[in-house]
Design a protein around this motif. Structure first.
Motif, PDB file in Angstrom:
ATOM      1  N   SER A 166     -13.835 -15.031 -15.014  1.00 23.24           N
ATOM      2  CA  SER A 166     -13.265 -13.777 -14.537  1.00 23.24           C
ATOM      3  C   SER A 166     -12.562 -13.998 -13.212  1.00 23.24           C
ATOM      4  O   SER A 166     -13.156 -14.528 -12.276  1.00 23.24           O
ATOM      5  N   VAL A 167     -11.314 -13.570 -13.155  1.00 23.19           N
ATOM      6  CA  VAL A 167     -10.530 -13.695 -11.930  1.00 23.19           C
ATOM      7  C   VAL A 167      -9.964 -12.327 -11.593  1.00 23.19           C
ATOM      8  O   VAL A 167      -9.400 -11.651 -12.451  1.00 23.19           O
ATOM      9  N   LEU A 168     -10.131 -11.926 -10.349  1.00 24.95           N
ATOM     10  CA  LEU A 168      -9.532 -10.709  -9.809  1.00 24.95           C
ATOM     11  C   LEU A 168      -8.574 -11.137  -8.696  1.00 24.95           C
ATOM     12  O   LEU A 168      -8.941 -11.939  -7.843  1.00 24.95           O
ATOM     13  N   LEU A 169      -7.371 -10.603  -8.711  1.00 23.92           N
ATOM     14  CA  LEU A 169      -6.384 -10.932  -7.697  1.00 23.92           C
ATOM     15  C   LEU A 169      -5.799  -9.628  -7.179  1.00 23.92           C
ATOM     16  O   LEU A 169      -5.297  -8.818  -7.943  1.00 23.92           O
ATOM     17  N   LEU A 170      -5.913  -9.426  -5.881  1.00 23.65           N
ATOM     18  CA  LEU A 170      -5.323  -8.247  -5.229  1.00 23.65           C
ATOM     19  C   LEU A 170      -4.175  -8.697  -4.352  1.00 23.65           C
ATOM     20  O   LEU A 170      -4.299  -9.676  -3.610  1.00 23.65           O
ATOM     21  N   LEU A 171      -3.082  -7.963  -4.416  1.00 20.89           N
ATOM     22  CA  LEU A 171      -1.926  -8.244  -3.575  1.00 20.89           C
ATOM     23  C   LEU A 171      -1.576  -6.975  -2.807  1.00 20.89           C
ATOM     24  O   LEU A 171      -1.633  -5.868  -3.340  1.00 20.89           O
ATOM     25  N   ALA A 172      -1.201  -7.152  -1.549  1.00 21.90           N
ATOM     26  CA  ALA A 172      -0.783  -6.031  -0.717  1.00 21.90           C
ATOM     27  C   ALA A 172       0.410  -6.464   0.122  1.00 21.90           C
ATOM     28  O   ALA A 172       0.600  -7.642   0.386  1.00 21.90           O
ATOM     29  N   ARG A 173       1.169  -5.504   0.527  1.00 23.31           N
ATOM     30  CA  ARG A 173       2.331  -5.758   1.385  1.00 23.31           C
ATOM     31  C   ARG A 173       1.848  -5.996   2.808  1.00 23.31           C
ATOM     32  O   ARG A 173       0.978  -5.290   3.307  1.00 23.31           O
ATOM     33  N   SER A 174       2.410  -7.006   3.438  1.00 20.65           N
ATOM     34  CA  SER A 174       2.004  -7.256   4.845  1.00 20.65           C
ATOM     35  C   SER A 174       3.080  -6.809   5.793  1.00 20.65           C
ATOM     36  O   SER A 174       4.182  -6.542   5.443  1.00 20.65           O
TER      37      SER A 174
END
Length: 107
Positions: free
Chosen positions: A99-107
């Protein structure tokens, strides 16, 4: 099936990471600009196929993710911890698949 972002945009759900070869049709590209406090979540099939220990129900990622990561663009590590802990509670403490969770957000 689609998930609505907080801005009301429909985002198409694609096959989990690593399983696109088994999806019918070609992936449909989409573009959405992340706002200052928005987070994009990607995951593998082990997350969406995780079964509940009591009832065997799939993990309800679409229903739970938004509240678990809301307002966390500045602290993605904490958001992943909350989401992963919820996933483990759902399955009774042990995952049966990678199981892999990847979160991306704007910096």
């Amino acid at each position: 099936m689609a998930i609505s972002s907080r801005r009301g945009m429909a985002i198409p759900l694609m096959a989990p990471l690593g399983l696109t070869a088994y999806a019918t049709g070609a992936p449909m590209p989409w573009r959405v600009e992340l706002g200052p406090d928005e987070v994009l979540l990607m995951c593998t099939d082990g997350v969406v196929e995780a079964r509940g220990r009591g009832d065997g129900a799939f993990y309800p990622l679409a229903e739970r993710a938004a509240s678990l990561v809301a307002g966390s663009s500045a602290d993605l590590e904490n958001a992943i911890s909350r989401l992963y802990a919820d996933l483990l509670r759902h399955v009774g403490g042990r995952l049966g698949d990678d199981s892999v969770l990847l979160l991306l957000a704007r910096s």
